[in-house]
Write a protein that holds these residues in place. Structure first.
Motif, PDB file in Angstrom:
ATOM      1  N   GLY C 155       0.777  -1.220  -0.107  1.00  0.00           N
ATOM      2  CA  GLY C 155       0.074   0.010   0.170  1.00  0.00           C
ATOM      3  C   GLY C 155       0.836   1.028  -0.033  1.00  0.00           C
ATOM      4  N   ILE C 156       1.776   1.123   0.794  1.00  0.00           N
ATOM      5  CA  ILE C 156       2.711   2.537   0.812  1.00  0.00           C
ATOM      6  C   ILE C 156       3.599   2.665  -0.446  1.00  0.00           C
ATOM      7  CG2 ILE C 156       4.951   3.218   1.894  1.00  0.00           C
ATOM      8  CD1 ILE C 156       3.968   2.082   4.726  1.00  0.00           C
ATOM      9  N   MET C 158       2.767   1.451  -3.631  1.00  0.00           N
ATOM     10  CA  MET C 158       1.931   1.595  -4.739  1.00  0.00           C
ATOM     11  C   MET C 158       1.158   3.055  -4.486  1.00  0.00           C
ATOM     12  SD  MET C 158       2.147  -0.721  -6.730  1.00  0.00           S
ATOM     13  CE  MET C 158       0.810  -0.622  -7.952  1.00  0.00           C
ATOM     14  N   GLY C 159       0.807   3.448  -3.151  1.00  0.00           N
ATOM     15  CA  GLY C 159       0.094   4.708  -2.802  1.00  0.00           C
ATOM     16  C   GLY C 159       1.102   5.846  -3.302  1.00  0.00           C
ATOM     17  N   GLY C 160       2.468   5.536  -2.670  1.00  0.00           N
ATOM     18  CA  GLY C 160       3.430   6.636  -2.825  1.00  0.00           C
ATOM     19  C   GLY C 160       3.609   6.769  -4.207  1.00  0.00           C
ATOM     20  N   VAL C 162       1.590   6.248  -7.021  1.00  0.00           N
ATOM     21  CA  VAL C 162       0.277   7.090  -7.482  1.00  0.00           C
ATOM     22  C   VAL C 162       0.318   8.726  -6.857  1.00  0.00           C
ATOM     23  CG1 VAL C 162      -2.168   7.072  -7.245  1.00  0.00           C
ATOM     24  CG2 VAL C 162      -1.139   5.088  -7.347  1.00  0.00           C
ATOM     25  N   GLY C 163       0.763   8.811  -5.939  1.00  0.00           N
ATOM     26  CA  GLY C 163       1.146  10.343  -5.263  1.00  0.00           C
ATOM     27  C   GLY C 163       1.923  10.961  -6.068  1.00  0.00           C
ATOM     28  N   VAL C 164       3.174  10.484  -6.455  1.00  0.00           N
ATOM     29  CA  VAL C 164       3.944  11.056  -7.431  1.00  0.00           C
ATOM     30  C   VAL C 164       3.418  11.672  -8.532  1.00  0.00           C
ATOM     31  CG1 VAL C 164       6.279  10.855  -8.401  1.00  0.00           C
ATOM     32  CG2 VAL C 164       5.955  10.289  -6.447  1.00  0.00           C
ATOM     33  N   LEU C 187      10.956   5.511  -1.766  1.00  0.00           N
ATOM     34  CA  LEU C 187       9.998   4.623  -1.232  1.00  0.00           C
ATOM     35  C   LEU C 187      10.868   3.438  -0.929  1.00  0.00           C
ATOM     36  CD1 LEU C 187       7.192   5.404  -3.920  1.00  0.00           C
ATOM     37  CD2 LEU C 187       6.935   5.116  -1.269  1.00  0.00           C
TER      38      LEU C 187
ATOM     39  N   GLY D 155       3.730  14.321  -2.261  1.00  0.00           N
ATOM     40  CA  GLY D 155       3.140  13.251  -3.020  1.00  0.00           C
ATOM     41  C   GLY D 155       3.253  12.091  -2.252  1.00  0.00           C
ATOM     42  N   ILE D 156       4.610  11.646  -2.020  1.00  0.00           N
ATOM     43  CA  ILE D 156       4.729  10.385  -1.435  1.00  0.00           C
ATOM     44  C   ILE D 156       4.151  10.056  -0.109  1.00  0.00           C
ATOM     45  CG2 ILE D 156       6.636   9.153  -0.589  1.00  0.00           C
ATOM     46  CD1 ILE D 156       8.569  10.162  -2.764  1.00  0.00           C
ATOM     47  N   GLY D 159       0.240   9.917  -0.470  1.00  0.00           N
ATOM     48  CA  GLY D 159      -0.206   8.825  -1.646  1.00  0.00           C
ATOM     49  C   GLY D 159       0.027   7.699  -0.747  1.00  0.00           C
ATOM     50  N   GLY D 160       1.174   7.558   0.014  1.00  0.00           N
ATOM     51  CA  GLY D 160       1.429   6.522   0.877  1.00  0.00           C
ATOM     52  C   GLY D 160       0.482   6.101   1.914  1.00  0.00           C
ATOM     53  N   GLY D 163      -2.444   4.968   0.234  1.00  0.00           N
ATOM     54  CA  GLY D 163      -2.549   3.401  -0.086  1.00  0.00           C
ATOM     55  C   GLY D 163      -2.715   2.575   1.228  1.00  0.00           C
TER      56      GLY D 163
END
Lengths: 193, 193, 193, 193
Positions: C155-156, C158-160, C162-164, C187, D155-156, D159-160, D163
DNA sequence: CATGAATGAGTATTCATTCAT
DNA sequence: CATGAATGAATACTCATTCAT
């Protein structure tokens, strides 16, 4: 697509006819779009393929009928014949139109100056009014009509004509049977000098 | 609730006035009940204390205005004076009413035969028509009016009158300034034998 | 229908492309089928030759893009290289895919778990998740990643990621110019033991 | 009217709650206004007493939730404590908010930059972003965070965080049970210099 | 009495889907 | 095969009417 006689779209025509009927019977706001669709025997959505909105539809009818009226009444209007003859011709052409398209006539009356008519529709109306006015002014110049504001005379004649038509409609009398010649004589006497 | 001058309810009056205005401006179906309430400065629910429904309201207005018109125009109508004088009087009383209550006049015109008018409203209308007809028939018997269907003559006169009023309204001319005497003369000439 | 290069139907491809664009721009429910047809320059009916319904279309896109993502990211993924290298490779392949097909990436993000995705689409998604999880579990076994629920670490990351991407999209910055190496380092440090 | 606890309108609150739920479940365009009314146990028309349109409603929710988020997360944010402590506080406040209002959090995520958000809603969003950016820039100035574009770091982290939340939601795990401290540690390591 | 919040049936309009050409 | 006109169910929204206060 198939039949030769089907020049324009069947459906567009059906929608216009149905809407004209219903707007006359129940008014613009009193008529629901699905009712129009039902009477035109098309789907409700189909109306929106041909007209952008209910307002666009009423405006399309107004312009179409006003121009149809114009073609019957003012096209090739003779300017050289005697005023008495001009009046008779005008009146009888209006009667002819009204007998042929009574709903159209009533529709035009009812929607005279309705707030949902757009600029273009109003322009069509104005053009016709100016034509009539010109004829009256000319005749006044020849001393054959009363020396009044041309708008007054036009109001009397058009109003009187509408009054005759409404009289027939109200008692469900056929317009053909109306005594148009007599009415014409009355209204001529109203305005002649 | 105290003042002597407040015979009927203030609010009822306000509602009737507001509704008359709006029905003239936007038509029956084009006017929302809460709009009427707003303009009358009452709550929406209050309207339903005085009138059963929107239809009841429009019918109440129709009957009230029609009768007001009747009071001004036909009350104490002299049957013995000359036809020419009768016509002048009728016409001028109609003009007086229209000048005093232009909205009422336009309202009555617009709602002539509207489908939401009930039997009683139609009866009020009919009574008045019969009155006019009787006057015309009498005058025809004396040979002073054209020998046409009385409804035709009435249609011409009433229609012509409406035409004059509409002419004024359309160009935002004050009704007082209209040449009523000239119009009266025109329409007399239209129907006199 | 002749050219060798035209393996599948031209139109099918055009529809998929147009729909992908529009679903990203306006969402599934916010996009009308005729709009898709317009942008794909085909008739509205044509869409239904290739896809049973709008839902079938969105599912087809989802599966196609998810698998394209899979081909770029997980095909031939080396299991023997160092975890640090594995992570770098995974991250950079994701970046490569996102740069090449930004709309596809955003589409996949947006439709993650949309209620109109069917069982098969969900299965495609699940397979990919399991792959990633396996890689993480393996690396944890080697003590190279933090000893947390693998889903948390995934999650961290993939989420990170996506955040970027979202950061770039929001400020209309080109994805190429993003500092992918730095993001990757961040990451990695997030999850390494 | 009666109960003391009923500060603002019951119904307004019920509508907002129902709409939030449904927008999260099915998206803005995927949610019908009558559905919202049903779930809020009010008439469909009632929604329009409180909100001008469906768009006004979604914007009202966005602003309200964004500000609620702001109150929980950024109000009284200490500027003098150590960066490590700042980060922990921020992260835990976000976790607290998300645990207390998971739907709100998901809603805000989903509607980030939706085309139907109006200028005011976007302004609320922007203000919050700027706040976070300022904190990051300050910490970078002290050399405690990596020297990257603050937007990348934000974003990281955001986003994280998303996530992690999504991970819980997807497997129906309660948010309380998530290992927030571990996640916080991960994301701190992601950005610390 | 008066109110106006609340309602839900009704309105104009859109849109996924079909089908004749 | 491909089309796009046609459809009608569904949508956002309005409004006549009611009723608790």
């Amino acid at each position: 697509m198939s039949a030769l006689a089907e020049k324009k779209s069947d459906k567009r025509e059906a929608i216009l006819d149905a809407a004209l009927d219903l707007f006359v019977e129940r008014g613009f706001h009193g008529t629901a779009v699905p009712e129009i669709a039902d009477r035109a025997a098309v789907g409700a959505g189909t109306i929106y393929r041909y007209f952008e909105s209910k307002e666009a539809l009423v405006n399309a009818i107004y312009r179409m009928e006003k121009m149809r009226f114009g073609h019957v009444v003012v096209d090739d209007f003779p300017t050289t014949i005697a005023t008495r003859e001009q009046f008779r011709l005008l009146f009888m052409r209006m009667a002819t139109f009204t007998i042929a398209h009574p709903k159209s006539f009533v529709f035009l009356e009812l929607h005279h100056h309705a707030p949902y008519l757009d600029a273009e529709s109003r322009a069509v109306e104005e053009r016709m009014t100016m034509l009539f006015t010109a004829v009256i002014v000319q005749a006044q110049a020849r001393g054959e009509l009363k020396a009044a504001d041309p708008r007054l005379l036009m109001g009397i004649v058009m109003g009187g004509f509408v009054g005759v038509v409404r009289g027939c409609v109200e008692i469900d009398q056929s317009l053909e049977s109306a005594d148009w010649k007599l009415a014409e004589q009355c209204l001529w006497e109203a305005i002649r000098s």
